[in-house]
Scaffold this active site. Structure first.
Site, PDB file in Angstrom:
ATOM      1  N   ASP A 148       0.854  -1.186   0.000  1.00 13.48           N
ATOM      2  CA  ASP A 148       0.000   0.000   0.000  1.00 13.48           C
ATOM      3  C   ASP A 148       0.890   1.236   0.000  1.00 13.48           C
ATOM      4  OD1 ASP A 148      -2.175   1.657   0.138  1.00 13.48           O
ATOM      5  OD2 ASP A 148      -2.706   1.176   2.203  1.00 13.48           O
ATOM      6  N   ASP A 150      -2.960   2.492  -5.996  1.00 18.56           N
ATOM      7  CA  ASP A 150      -1.857   2.555  -5.039  1.00 18.56           C
ATOM      8  C   ASP A 150      -1.719   1.335  -4.141  1.00 18.56           C
ATOM      9  OD1 ASP A 150      -4.236   3.079  -3.740  1.00 18.56           O
ATOM     10  OD2 ASP A 150      -3.372   4.538  -2.367  1.00 18.56           O
ATOM     11  N   GLU A 151      -2.405   0.238  -4.421  1.00 18.56           N
ATOM     12  CA  GLU A 151      -2.263  -0.937  -3.563  1.00 18.56           C
ATOM     13  C   GLU A 151      -2.582  -2.205  -4.334  1.00 18.56           C
ATOM     14  OE1 GLU A 151      -5.158  -1.665  -0.423  1.00 18.56           O
ATOM     15  OE2 GLU A 151      -6.376  -0.020  -1.185  1.00 18.56           O
TER      16      GLU A 151
END
Length: 364
Positions: free
Chosen positions: A12, A106-107
């Site tokens: 993350d 983003d993860e």
């Protein structure tokens, strides 16, 4: 972790949008930053860690954010830049794993059981991934390492920012037992409130209930709660799973009755959904707005178009029209969500571009 045990890493990025802005503008480093618009009807899309210390977070109306942090600096979002950095991050993932399941720009989950990079442990693999991300992007990431997706997701939040945490099989059940149910990934505020009302405060309380009792209380979800209370999650990291919808929701810090503040929250959720659409190339025809009221009752409003929603402005317009259909609100609003569904065929555009790197399917 034994050879027969899966090795799952959840990576993350730390305060992704805000961190990109601070990276690209040295004047913003170390200062409270909000990605969004500071106008009266604006909303915070993302906040730096410096801003979060003042209670500023995503989906917060801009006027409220400025009251909490008068020195807050607003910068407009640059989704094209965030998508470019996301591609760099996914290229790093592909160096270390073949099974990658992105959750957002983003993860992502990575199954590193096959040890593609030839590193001794999953812990070292996570460290190497984070170091490569920093090298390639100048940004930090946090990681959770465990034997299933549920625990890896929980672990990644334990050492933020720029850290990592592992939950090994011998500790998984005890970790869940000690955790408040409100912190379980997938247990929202309404479900947590129902659990609290039933005296279920921790994983240990949840584990004390039988499967039939949990199914009676929570329906189909009862089986899932029974499993995770024991640290069990058999879901595989699935890079090819197609999405039927994309949604985002937020619970407000206090029940809202002001239409402008409620609309700001809806617009923030629409922006989250559109960012995912832009990253994957997916387009849907049906927009749904969800409202949870102060008494935990839920309402939904939906609208479908004959052709896919083709712009963020259109998604904004439809979302605002739907939320305005319940104005003036008969009671306080505690949660709003926006979902786009009824996708047309397989994802195209940037989804295909990402698939060349890691064959992922996004899941915000």
């Amino acid at each position: 972790m034994g050879e027969a045990v899966r090795k799952i890493i959840h990576v993350d990025m730390d305060a992704f949008y805000a961190s990109v802005e601070q990276r690209d503008n040295p004047a913003l480093r170390g200062r409270p930053v909000a990605v969004g618009h500071g106008a009266r009807r604006g909303v915070v899309a993302a906040a730096s860690y410096e801003a979060r210390r003042f209670g500023v977070h995503s989906a917060l109306p801009s006027v409220t954010a400025l009251r909490k942090c008068p020195e807050l600096i607003f910068v407009p979002p640059r989704f094209d830049v965030y998508r470019m950095v996301s591609r760099q991050v996914h290229a790093v993932f592909a160096e270390f794993a073949d099974l990658i399941e992105p959750l957002a720009l983003d993860e992502a989950y990575l199954d590193v059981t096959g040890n593609k990079a030839g590193l001794e442990t999953a812990w070292l693999t996570a460290k190497a991934i984070r170091a490569r991300i920093l090298e390639e992007t100048g940004l930090t990431a946090s990681a959770g390492i465990s034997y299933n997706k549920f625990l890896a997701k929980l672990a990644s939040g334990q050492r933020k920012p720029d850290g990592q945490f592992a939950i090994v099989p011998a500790d998984g059940e005890a970790f869940v037992e000690a955790l408040p149910v409100a912190k379980f990934h997938g247990v929202g505020p309404a479900t947590a409130a129902r659990m609290h009302a039933a005296g279920i405060m921790t994983g240990a309380d949840l584990k004390a209930l039988s499967l039939p009792d949990l199914q009676r209380r929570f329906g189909k979800a009862g089986g899932w709660y029974y499993a995770i209370a024991r640290g069990q999650d058999d879901r595989a990291v699935n890079p090819s799973r197609e999405r039927k919808s994309s949604g985002s929701e937020t619970t407000f810090g206090e029940d809202l009755s002001d239409p402008a503040s409620i609309e700001a929250g809806v617009l923030a959720m629409a922006d989250d959904v559109w960012a995912w659409c832009e990253s994957t190339g997916a387009r849907g025809r049906t927009v749904t707005v969800k409202i949870k009221w102060a008494d935990f009752r839920q309402s939904t409003r939906s609208q479908s178009l004959p052709r896919p929603v083709d712009s963020r402005a259109t998604l904004h317009e439809m979302s605002l029209g739907l939320i305005r259909s319940v104005f003036p609100p008969p009671k306080g609003v505690r949660l709003v969500g926006v979902t786009l569904s009824n996708f047309n065929g397989r994802q195209t555009g940037e989804a295909a571009e990402l698939s060349l790197l890691a064959d992922p399917d996004a899941d915000p």
